[in-house]
Design a protein around this motif. Structure first.
Motif, PDB file in Angstrom:
ATOM      1  N   VAL A  25       0.871  -1.162   0.000  1.00  0.00           N
ATOM      2  CA  VAL A  25       0.000   0.000   0.000  1.00  0.00           C
ATOM      3  C   VAL A  25       0.916   1.221   0.000  1.00  0.00           C
ATOM      4  O   VAL A  25       1.948   1.236   0.665  1.00  0.00           O
ATOM      5  CB  VAL A  25      -0.951  -0.003   1.220  1.00  0.00           C
ATOM      6  CG1 VAL A  25      -0.190  -0.063   2.534  1.00  0.00           C
ATOM      7  CG2 VAL A  25      -1.879   1.215   1.194  1.00  0.00           C
ATOM      8  N   GLY A  26       0.549   2.231  -0.798  1.00  0.00           N
ATOM      9  CA  GLY A  26       1.424   3.383  -0.973  1.00  0.00           C
ATOM     10  C   GLY A  26       0.876   4.656  -0.346  1.00  0.00           C
ATOM     11  O   GLY A  26      -0.344   4.852  -0.248  1.00  0.00           O
ATOM     12  N   PHE A  27       1.796   5.520   0.082  1.00  0.00           N
ATOM     13  CA  PHE A  27       1.455   6.805   0.682  1.00  0.00           C
ATOM     14  C   PHE A  27       2.345   7.875   0.062  1.00  0.00           C
ATOM     15  O   PHE A  27       3.567   7.789   0.147  1.00  0.00           O
ATOM     16  CB  PHE A  27       1.672   6.779   2.200  1.00  0.00           C
ATOM     17  CG  PHE A  27       0.937   5.671   2.900  1.00  0.00           C
ATOM     18  CD1 PHE A  27      -0.340   5.882   3.399  1.00  0.00           C
ATOM     19  CD2 PHE A  27       1.511   4.411   3.044  1.00  0.00           C
ATOM     20  CE1 PHE A  27      -1.026   4.857   4.034  1.00  0.00           C
ATOM     21  CE2 PHE A  27       0.839   3.383   3.678  1.00  0.00           C
ATOM     22  CZ  PHE A  27      -0.435   3.602   4.178  1.00  0.00           C
ATOM     23  N   ASP A  28       1.732   8.872  -0.551  1.00  0.00           N
ATOM     24  CA  ASP A  28       2.502   9.976  -1.131  1.00  0.00           C
ATOM     25  C   ASP A  28       2.687  11.081  -0.100  1.00  0.00           C
ATOM     26  O   ASP A  28       1.695  11.555   0.480  1.00  0.00           O
ATOM     27  CB  ASP A  28       1.793  10.545  -2.360  1.00  0.00           C
ATOM     28  CG  ASP A  28       2.052   9.716  -3.604  1.00  0.00           C
ATOM     29  OD1 ASP A  28       2.960   8.870  -3.576  1.00  0.00           O
ATOM     30  OD2 ASP A  28       1.336   9.926  -4.606  1.00  0.00           O
ATOM     31  N   PRO A  29       3.913  11.528   0.133  1.00  0.00           N
ATOM     32  CA  PRO A  29       4.162  12.611   1.087  1.00  0.00           C
ATOM     33  C   PRO A  29       3.871  13.976   0.474  1.00  0.00           C
ATOM     34  O   PRO A  29       4.781  14.771   0.219  1.00  0.00           O
ATOM     35  CB  PRO A  29       5.651  12.434   1.416  1.00  0.00           C
ATOM     36  CG  PRO A  29       6.233  11.859   0.175  1.00  0.00           C
ATOM     37  CD  PRO A  29       5.169  10.977  -0.416  1.00  0.00           C
ATOM     38  N   THR A  30       2.602  14.263   0.225  1.00  0.00           N
ATOM     39  CA  THR A  30       2.208  15.553  -0.342  1.00  0.00           C
ATOM     40  C   THR A  30       1.836  16.545   0.759  1.00  0.00           C
ATOM     41  O   THR A  30       1.371  17.650   0.464  1.00  0.00           O
ATOM     42  CB  THR A  30       1.021  15.368  -1.303  1.00  0.00           C
ATOM     43  OG1 THR A  30      -0.023  14.650  -0.639  1.00  0.00           O
ATOM     44  CG2 THR A  30       1.447  14.591  -2.540  1.00  0.00           C
ATOM     45  N   ALA A  51       5.214  -1.333   2.823  1.00  0.00           N
ATOM     46  CA  ALA A  51       4.666   0.014   2.934  1.00  0.00           C
ATOM     47  C   ALA A  51       5.514   0.948   2.080  1.00  0.00           C
ATOM     48  O   ALA A  51       6.709   1.108   2.341  1.00  0.00           O
ATOM     49  CB  ALA A  51       4.652   0.469   4.382  1.00  0.00           C
ATOM     50  N   LEU A  52       4.908   1.520   1.070  1.00  0.00           N
ATOM     51  CA  LEU A  52       5.632   2.368   0.132  1.00  0.00           C
ATOM     52  C   LEU A  52       5.363   3.834   0.456  1.00  0.00           C
ATOM     53  O   LEU A  52       4.210   4.267   0.521  1.00  0.00           O
ATOM     54  CB  LEU A  52       5.203   2.065  -1.305  1.00  0.00           C
ATOM     55  CG  LEU A  52       5.936   2.807  -2.423  1.00  0.00           C
ATOM     56  CD1 LEU A  52       5.972   1.948  -3.688  1.00  0.00           C
ATOM     57  CD2 LEU A  52       5.275   4.154  -2.750  1.00  0.00           C
ATOM     58  N   ILE A  81       3.832   5.625   9.973  1.00  0.00           N
ATOM     59  CA  ILE A  81       3.382   4.292   9.580  1.00  0.00           C
ATOM     60  C   ILE A  81       4.025   3.200  10.443  1.00  0.00           C
ATOM     61  O   ILE A  81       3.366   2.222  10.837  1.00  0.00           O
ATOM     62  CB  ILE A  81       3.708   4.031   8.090  1.00  0.00           C
ATOM     63  CG1 ILE A  81       2.971   5.032   7.197  1.00  0.00           C
ATOM     64  CG2 ILE A  81       3.361   2.602   7.688  1.00  0.00           C
ATOM     65  CD1 ILE A  81       3.443   5.012   5.752  1.00  0.00           C
ATOM     66  N   GLU A  82       5.295   3.363  10.739  1.00  0.00           N
ATOM     67  CA  GLU A  82       6.079   2.302  11.380  1.00  0.00           C
ATOM     68  C   GLU A  82       5.473   1.739  12.665  1.00  0.00           C
ATOM     69  O   GLU A  82       5.518   0.521  12.879  1.00  0.00           O
ATOM     70  CB  GLU A  82       7.505   2.794  11.619  1.00  0.00           C
ATOM     71  CG  GLU A  82       8.335   2.847  10.333  1.00  0.00           C
ATOM     72  CD  GLU A  82       9.655   3.565  10.509  1.00  0.00           C
ATOM     73  OE1 GLU A  82       9.839   4.230  11.564  1.00  0.00           O
ATOM     74  OE2 GLU A  82      10.504   3.474   9.604  1.00  0.00           O
ATOM     75  N   ALA A  96       7.593 -10.128   8.404  1.00  0.00           N
ATOM     76  CA  ALA A  96       8.012  -8.780   8.764  1.00  0.00           C
ATOM     77  C   ALA A  96       7.697  -7.784   7.657  1.00  0.00           C
ATOM     78  O   ALA A  96       7.816  -8.096   6.469  1.00  0.00           O
ATOM     79  CB  ALA A  96       9.504  -8.768   9.078  1.00  0.00           C
ATOM     80  N   ALA A  97       7.310  -6.574   8.068  1.00  0.00           N
ATOM     81  CA  ALA A  97       7.028  -5.511   7.110  1.00  0.00           C
ATOM     82  C   ALA A  97       8.326  -4.941   6.540  1.00  0.00           C
ATOM     83  O   ALA A  97       9.388  -5.023   7.170  1.00  0.00           O
ATOM     84  CB  ALA A  97       6.232  -4.406   7.784  1.00  0.00           C
ATOM     85  N   THR A  98       8.224  -4.378   5.349  1.00  0.00           N
ATOM     86  CA  THR A  98       9.352  -3.711   4.690  1.00  0.00           C
ATOM     87  C   THR A  98       8.904  -2.333   4.238  1.00  0.00           C
ATOM     88  O   THR A  98       7.828  -2.193   3.654  1.00  0.00           O
ATOM     89  CB  THR A  98       9.831  -4.518   3.465  1.00  0.00           C
ATOM     90  OG1 THR A  98      10.216  -5.828   3.877  1.00  0.00           O
ATOM     91  CG2 THR A  98      11.009  -3.821   2.794  1.00  0.00           C
ATOM     92  N   MET A  99       9.706  -1.305   4.522  1.00  0.00           N
ATOM     93  CA  MET A  99       9.439   0.039   4.026  1.00  0.00           C
ATOM     94  C   MET A  99      10.222   0.257   2.751  1.00  0.00           C
ATOM     95  O   MET A  99      11.414  -0.062   2.681  1.00  0.00           O
ATOM     96  CB  MET A  99       9.854   1.082   5.065  1.00  0.00           C
ATOM     97  CG  MET A  99       9.063   1.031   6.353  1.00  0.00           C
ATOM     98  SD  MET A  99       7.368   1.650   6.183  1.00  0.00           S
ATOM     99  CE  MET A  99       7.663   3.398   6.123  1.00  0.00           C
ATOM    100  N   VAL A 100       9.568   0.800   1.726  1.00  0.00           N
ATOM    101  CA  VAL A 100      10.245   1.057   0.458  1.00  0.00           C
ATOM    102  C   VAL A 100       9.937   2.480  -0.003  1.00  0.00           C
ATOM    103  O   VAL A 100       8.935   3.074   0.391  1.00  0.00           O
ATOM    104  CB  VAL A 100       9.835   0.046  -0.629  1.00  0.00           C
ATOM    105  CG1 VAL A 100      10.317  -1.359  -0.278  1.00  0.00           C
ATOM    106  CG2 VAL A 100       8.326   0.051  -0.838  1.00  0.00           C
ATOM    107  N   ASN A 101      10.818   3.002  -0.851  1.00  0.00           N
ATOM    108  CA  ASN A 101      10.679   4.346  -1.408  1.00  0.00           C
ATOM    109  C   ASN A 101      10.803   4.242  -2.918  1.00  0.00           C
ATOM    110  O   ASN A 101      11.820   3.773  -3.437  1.00  0.00           O
ATOM    111  CB  ASN A 101      11.783   5.255  -0.836  1.00  0.00           C
ATOM    112  CG  ASN A 101      11.643   6.700  -1.273  1.00  0.00           C
ATOM    113  OD1 ASN A 101      10.983   7.018  -2.264  1.00  0.00           O
ATOM    114  ND2 ASN A 101      12.289   7.602  -0.543  1.00  0.00           N
ATOM    115  N   ASN A 102       9.777   4.642  -3.652  1.00  0.00           N
ATOM    116  CA  ASN A 102       9.812   4.460  -5.109  1.00  0.00           C
ATOM    117  C   ASN A 102      10.826   5.360  -5.813  1.00  0.00           C
ATOM    118  O   ASN A 102      11.085   5.177  -7.005  1.00  0.00           O
ATOM    119  CB  ASN A 102       8.422   4.612  -5.735  1.00  0.00           C
ATOM    120  CG  ASN A 102       7.754   5.935  -5.430  1.00  0.00           C
ATOM    121  OD1 ASN A 102       8.392   6.912  -5.045  1.00  0.00           O
ATOM    122  ND2 ASN A 102       6.431   5.964  -5.610  1.00  0.00           N
ATOM    123  N   LEU A 103      11.417   6.293  -5.081  1.00  0.00           N
ATOM    124  CA  LEU A 103      12.483   7.089  -5.683  1.00  0.00           C
ATOM    125  C   LEU A 103      13.689   6.209  -5.997  1.00  0.00           C
ATOM    126  O   LEU A 103      14.463   6.505  -6.918  1.00  0.00           O
ATOM    127  CB  LEU A 103      12.897   8.222  -4.732  1.00  0.00           C
ATOM    128  CG  LEU A 103      13.843   9.279  -5.300  1.00  0.00           C
ATOM    129  CD1 LEU A 103      13.175  10.044  -6.440  1.00  0.00           C
ATOM    130  CD2 LEU A 103      14.297  10.241  -4.204  1.00  0.00           C
TER     131      LEU A 103
END
Length: 445
Positions: free
Chosen positions: A61-66, A93-94, A130-131, A141-148
């Protein structure tokens, strides 16, 4: 070569151990999501049910930091991810360091572009929100990712050839938000947002075996575009589900005010104000909100709904909802402080027991005025007028003589009473109340 081990619902070769399932899968997950009203749209529920029962599904699931904080709508997605992980599935978690620099198109008009530095700062803040809801240990286990990370190195030519080639323009033009914006104008940047989000799904599918994406129902076009991109490029069938948008009984969006959001960051919306929001929920929405925003069991929610329907004036549903959600987001200590602040302000508790931060936040919600110490603290009747609790000094005097004025929850009997330094709560506050429900804060600076 060692025997294959079924891991996360799929076979992985190279291990010498026996075949086993690493995590315990809850087969009732999909039924629970449907009962809670969390599935507004889906690709193929029967196929997803089979996938859920076969092992740990990797989802994202993705979250944009706008903005510098997530809000109520994002909380639906965070709690849904928490539900899936609790049922044995594996979250990614993206936080969109790339997509956050563009923003999904809005019907209202073009977004303002934030600076790269601002977006990257917000990436950190959003990750921190989110964490706490996910577990980053254990077999799923969850993984945090950044699409950049995968977007920045990609050239424009590669993007157009490898991704853009699979998106028919006529299908992109058919999206509701695009059709709405065509007349007023939409930039190529926002028009192309769907390609970036779809590429996220493709990358997570290829690199991490992710086979499910979910988001709000306003994201349904983006979700299905990602499913279609994976089918076109890799020939694989993957899944998508969308949660409903949360609205009030009259169909309008929720928010702290008509123009503001219910922020999760306590520096943008105090835990007291957060608790009060849920405490003031409409009776018609209590069942829906309890299902979506709490982890109470089905039988407990249905029992609570029945009691609330019978005696709504007790507001048991609102009280439970406010306590549960505030504890989830801000912790039990802040929840108890919020309850204590409300009780104290309405005369049912001790003001002295509140922390300065909680008292200040609670009074800021009601309206405050400042007075200068060096000029002396005004009389109570003057403060009643200055805070708006009385329209005139004559009305203020009548309020006092009739027994309706309170200073720090103590009735004021003398119209000429002047508060002293000893009356200050938390070092700088006076709490004025008129009657049972009208109160205001005076900050002595």
């Amino acid at each position: 070569m060692g025997r294959a081990v079924r891991r996360y619902g799929r076979l992985v070769s190279g291990s010498t151990g026996p075949e086993r399932l690493i995590v315990t899968i809850d087969p009732s997950l999909l039924d629970d999501l449907e009962w809670r009203g969390l599935i507004a749209h889906s690709t193929d529920l029967d196929a997803l049910r089979e996938a859920f029962s076969s092992g740990s599904v990797r989802f994202y699931v993705g979250f944009d930091p706008t903005a510098p904080s997530l809000h109520m709508g994002h909380l639906v997605q965070i709690l849904t991810a928490k539900r899936l992980q609790a049922a044995g599935h594996t979250p990614f978690a993206l936080v969109g360091g790339a997509t956050g620099m563009i923003g999904d198109p809005k019907e209202a008009g073009e977004r303002v572009m934030n600076t790269v530095e601002t977006v990257q700062e917000w990436v950190g803040r959003v990750r921190g929100q989110i964490e706490p809801f996910l577990s980053f240990e254990g077999d799923n286990a969850a993984t945090m990712v950044n699409n950049l990370d995968w977007t920045a190195p990609m050239s424009t030519i590669d993007f157009l050839r490898d991704i853009g080639k699979h998106f028919p323009v006529n299908r992109m033009l058919a999206r509701d938000v695009v059709r709405t914006r065509l007349e007023s104008g939409i930039s190529y940047t926002e028009f192309s947002y769907v390609l970036l989000q779809s590429m996220d799904y493709l990358n997570l599918h290829r690199d991490h075996g992710v086979t499910l994406q979910f988001g709000g129902s306003d994201q349904w076009g983006n979700l299905t575009a990602g499913v279609e991109l994976i089918r076109r490029t890799d020939g694989h069938k993957v899944h998508a589900i969308a949660t409903p948008l949360m609205t009030k009984a009259d169909g309008t969006k929720y928010g702290k005010t008509d123009g503001g959001a219910l922020w999760l960051d306590p520096s943008m919306l105090s835990p007291y104000a957060f608790h009060q929001f849920w405490l003031n929920a409409e009776d018609e929405k209590i069942g829906e909100l309890l299902r979506v925003f709490t982890f109470l069991a089905r039988e407990d929610i249905e029992s609570l709904e029945a009691r609330h329907a019978e005696k709504p004036f007790l507001r048991e549903g609102q009280k439970t909802l406010a306590d549960e959600v505030t504890t989830l987001v801000h912790g039990s200590v802040e929840m108890e402080q919020a309850k204590a602040a409300a009780a104290a302000l309405f005369g049912g508790g001790e003001l002295a027991g509140l922390s300065p931060a909680t008292l200040s936040a609670a009074l800021q919600e009601t309206g405050t005025v400042q007075v200068d110490r060096t000029s002396g603290i005004p009389r109570v009747v003057d403060l009643l007028v200055e805070t708006g609790l009385a329209k005139s000094k004559g009305e203020a005097r009548r309020t006092v003589t009739e027994g309706g004025a309170y200073l720090n929850n103590v009735r004021v009997d003398d119209p000429d009473a002047v508060p002293t330094e000893a009356d200050l709560v938390a070092g700088s506050w006076l709490v004025l109340r008129r009657g049972k429900k009208k109160f205001a804060g005076v900050e002595v600076v």
